[in-house]
Scaffold this active site. Structure first.
Site, PDB file in Angstrom:
ATOM      1  N   ILE A   1      45.967  31.080  43.152  1.00  0.00           N
ATOM      2  CA  ILE A   1      46.405  32.469  43.008  1.00  0.00           C
ATOM      3  C   ILE A   1      45.541  33.143  41.958  1.00  0.00           C
ATOM      4  CG2 ILE A   1      48.361  34.011  42.609  1.00  0.00           C
ATOM      5  CD1 ILE A   1      50.222  31.639  43.081  1.00  0.00           C
TER       6      ILE A   1
ATOM      7  N   GLY B   1      44.728  36.389  39.327  1.00  0.00           N
ATOM      8  CA  GLY B   1      45.410  37.429  38.563  1.00  0.00           C
ATOM      9  C   GLY B   1      46.838  37.078  38.200  1.00  0.00           C
TER      10      GLY B   1
ATOM     11  N   SER C   1      48.170  36.451  35.027  1.00  0.00           N
ATOM     12  CA  SER C   1      48.578  36.600  33.627  1.00  0.00           C
ATOM     13  C   SER C   1      49.829  37.447  33.475  1.00  0.00           C
ATOM     14  CB  SER C   1      47.440  37.196  32.792  1.00  0.00           C
ATOM     15  OG  SER C   1      47.117  38.505  33.235  1.00  0.00           O
ATOM     16  N   SER C   2      50.175  38.255  34.489  1.00  0.00           N
ATOM     17  CA  SER C   2      51.353  39.121  34.400  1.00  0.00           C
ATOM     18  C   SER C   2      51.756  39.568  35.800  1.00  0.00           C
ATOM     19  CB  SER C   2      51.061  40.345  33.524  1.00  0.00           C
ATOM     20  OG  SER C   2      50.055  41.156  34.111  1.00  0.00           O
ATOM     21  N   GLY C   3      52.872  40.283  35.881  1.00  0.00           N
ATOM     22  CA  GLY C   3      53.277  40.972  37.093  1.00  0.00           C
ATOM     23  C   GLY C   3      53.508  40.079  38.294  1.00  0.00           C
TER      24      GLY C   3
ATOM     25  N   GLY D   1      51.429  38.424  40.136  1.00  0.00           N
ATOM     26  CA  GLY D   1      50.704  37.161  40.114  1.00  0.00           C
ATOM     27  C   GLY D   1      51.433  36.089  39.332  1.00  0.00           C
TER      28      GLY D   1
ATOM     29  N   TYR E   1      41.156  53.671  43.939  1.00  0.00           N
ATOM     30  CA  TYR E   1      42.066  52.544  44.139  1.00  0.00           C
ATOM     31  C   TYR E   1      42.498  52.444  45.599  1.00  0.00           C
ATOM     32  CZ  TYR E   1      46.219  49.603  43.688  1.00  0.00           C
ATOM     33  OH  TYR E   1      47.161  48.607  43.839  1.00  0.00           O
TER      34      TYR E   1
END
Length: 281
Positions: A9, A11, A13-15, A17, A154
């Protein structure tokens, strides 16, 4: 599962993910949780310990914009675990602004992490996923289906991701690899906070777009007041990871389903325009 499968996986480090890494480990997967800066892994390690899955999660450094980093990480994973069964493309970065007031470097940076990073990761893992008849799950956004004001770069990247994955899906299926995109709406995480936006400065420098930007920011603040938690948004990711035959497109909430449906049934584009016009007026 008769034996633990391995998922990588990006990303984490937060959220979403972070929540997906803990959820995958809880579901019995050996989880390779990657991030660009492993010094930011404390929150993940704490969550893993609290969920009693720390032994199933290994943190590794991986920068999706760096081919050498991708190759090195995959080499380690395959050497240690003998292969790979799934990839969850989650790493991404928001980019707020309109094109007249954004530099081309800003746009390229957004495309690099949100689109080319996904392409690079997918390309690198496909030989391994062919061997295991695995799957690619990509966290996109409702912004990959509905273009949104002041999110031009984005949304362009997320539209590109969805076109890429939709085109890849039938080809990958011929070699036993499933492809799925996940479309969250607003999620209460550090994703937007990490932008470190100076809203007053943005408004002061927005010139002829000031009124529209102010309306957009007010609308966005309201929407994030009713945002999903990262755990709620990650739950469909874990469902897709374990499903026998996951669908190509999954929204993470009823709101997201209704929102994406606006564009899927909008042959001339007028429904989306009527909706998003209200965001900037």
């Amino acid at each position: 599962m008769t034996s633990p499968k391995t998922v990588l996986i990006t990303g984490t480090s937060s959220g979403i993910g972070l929540a997906a890494a803990v959820g995958a480990a809880r579901a019995g997967w050996t989880t390779i949780a990657t991030m660009r800066d492993t010094r930011k892994a404390d929150a993940l390690r704490k969550a893993a310990a609290e969920a009693d899955v720390a032994d199933r999660i290994q943190v590794k450094r991986l920068d999706v914009t760096d081919p050498e980093s991708i190759a090195a990480c995959l080499h380690e994973v395959v050497a240690e675990y003998g292969g790979l069964d799934a990839l969850i493309n989650n790493a991404g970065a928001a980019q707020v602004g309109t094109i007249e007031q954004s530099s081309l470097d800003d746009v390229r940076a957004a495309m690099e992490v949100n689109f080319f990073g996904v392409v690079a990761m997918t390309r690198a893992v496909l030989p391994h996923l062919r061997a295991t008849r695995g799957r690619v799950i990509t966290v996109s956004s409702v912004g990959g289906a509905v273009g949104q004001p002041f999110n031009e770069a984005y949304c362009a990247a997320k539209f590109a991701v969805e076109g890429f994955m939709q085109s890849l899906s039938p080809v990958a299926a011929t070699v036993g690899v499933d492809v799925t995109v996940i479309e969250p709406g607003a999620v209460a995480s550090e994703f937007v906070a990490n932008l470190d936006l100076d809203v007053p400065a943005m408004l002061a420098g927005s010139g002829p777009y000031a009124q529209a930007l102010q309306a957009y920011i007010a609308r966005t603040q309201r929407s994030f007041g009713n945002a999903q938690t990262p755990d709620e948004a990650a739950a469909p990711v874990i469902d897709a990871l374990s499903a026998d035959r996951p669908p190509f497109r999954i929204q993470t909430s009823q709101w997201a389903r209704d929102f994406v449906a606006t564009t899927l049934a909008d042959l001339d584009g007028s429904a989306v325009r009527s909706l998003t016009d209200t965001w900037v007026r």
